[in-house]
Design an enzyme around this catalytic site. Sequence first.
Site, PDB file in Angstrom:
ATOM      1  N   ASP A  66       0.832  -1.198   0.000  1.00  0.00           N
ATOM      2  CA  ASP A  66       0.000   0.000   0.000  1.00  0.00           C
ATOM      3  C   ASP A  66       0.871   1.254   0.000  1.00  0.00           C
ATOM      4  OD1 ASP A  66      -2.592   1.522   0.499  1.00  0.00           O
ATOM      5  OD2 ASP A  66      -1.468   2.037   2.303  1.00  0.00           O
ATOM      6  N   GLU A 138      -2.114  -5.362  -3.438  1.00  0.00           N
ATOM      7  CA  GLU A 138      -1.132  -4.595  -2.664  1.00  0.00           C
ATOM      8  C   GLU A 138      -0.073  -5.514  -2.073  1.00  0.00           C
ATOM      9  OE1 GLU A 138      -3.577  -0.653  -1.180  1.00  0.00           O
ATOM     10  OE2 GLU A 138      -3.682  -2.467   0.047  1.00  0.00           O
TER      11      GLU A 138
END
Length: 300
Positions: A66, A138
Amino acid sequence: MSELSNAKKQADAVNAANAASSHTLLEGRLGYHLESALLVRALTHRSYAYENGGLPTNERLEFLGDSVLGLVVTDTLYRTHPDLPEGQLAKLRAAVVNSRALAEVGRGLELGLFIRLGRGEEGTGGRDKASILADTLEAVIGAVYLDQGLEAASELVHRLFDPLIEKSSNLGAGLDWKTSLQELTAAEGLGVPEYLVTETGPDHEKTFTAAARVGGVSYGTGTGRSKKEAEQQAAESAWREIRAAADERAAAAKAEAEAGAKARAEAEALADAEAEATAADDEGAADAPSASESGDRASA
C-alpha cells in the site's frame, strides 16, 4: 495405512505441482519471477491461514505494498501535473488508490484465481470480492518490492496503473462525485447533501441503494455492492441534474442579458439616427435664405 499415506503424498504432490504452475502463470502476467515462499505468502488470505493452523498471512505485505503504491502514484501525479493544487492532486490519487480501482486491476490479472482462500470465503464469492482483490494486489506489489527492489515495484505499478492515472486525470467532477456534489450545492446555495441508504440480500452478497437529497429534495439514486459505491452513484446522478439546471439558468440569464444589450444598442442607434436627422434638419434650416432676403433679391 501406508496406502492412505501414499495417496496423501501423491495428492500433496499434485497440489504442489498445480500451485507451482499457477504461480508461474501469475508471474508471467506480472513480468517478474518471485521467491516462491514470498509469493505464496502474498497470496495467502487470512481465512486460509486461520483454517490451516495459523499460517502467515499476506497482511504485512499488503501494508508494505500500500505504501509503495501510494508513493509511486503520488510521485507520478506530482511530476505530471506541476500546476495542480494539493487538493486536486489528492482527489486524483484517491481515484487511483482505492479498493474499487485496485480490484479492477486485480480482475484484469485474474488475480482471484491464485488467492489462497478459506472455505468460508470461497463459498461466498471471495475470489471476486473487491476488498480481497485489492488487498492481495497490494500484497503482491509489496512482495515485488521486497524481492526485486523499488525500481521493479515502480515499473510494475506504472504498467498496471498508468492507464488508470491517465483516465482519472480526465474525469473532472467524476474524481469524487460526493465531494463535487457538495461543492456544487454550496455554490448554488442549496445546502449540504444527505444520503439515505438501504440494503438488501444476504450478508455475503448485499446490494446497497442510496438516495441523494439536497434541501429536502431527492435528486438521484444509485446502487452498488458497497455503501460507498451506492452513494457515489447517487451523488453523480444528483450532480448531473443540479448542474444541468444551473447551466440552464445560466444560459437563460445570458440570453436575457444579450437580448437586453441588443435592445439597448438598437435604442442607442435609433437615438443617434434621430439626433443626426435633427441636426441635419437644423443645418438645412440655417443654410436656407430668410423671407426678407428672398424679397430683397427679387426687387433687385
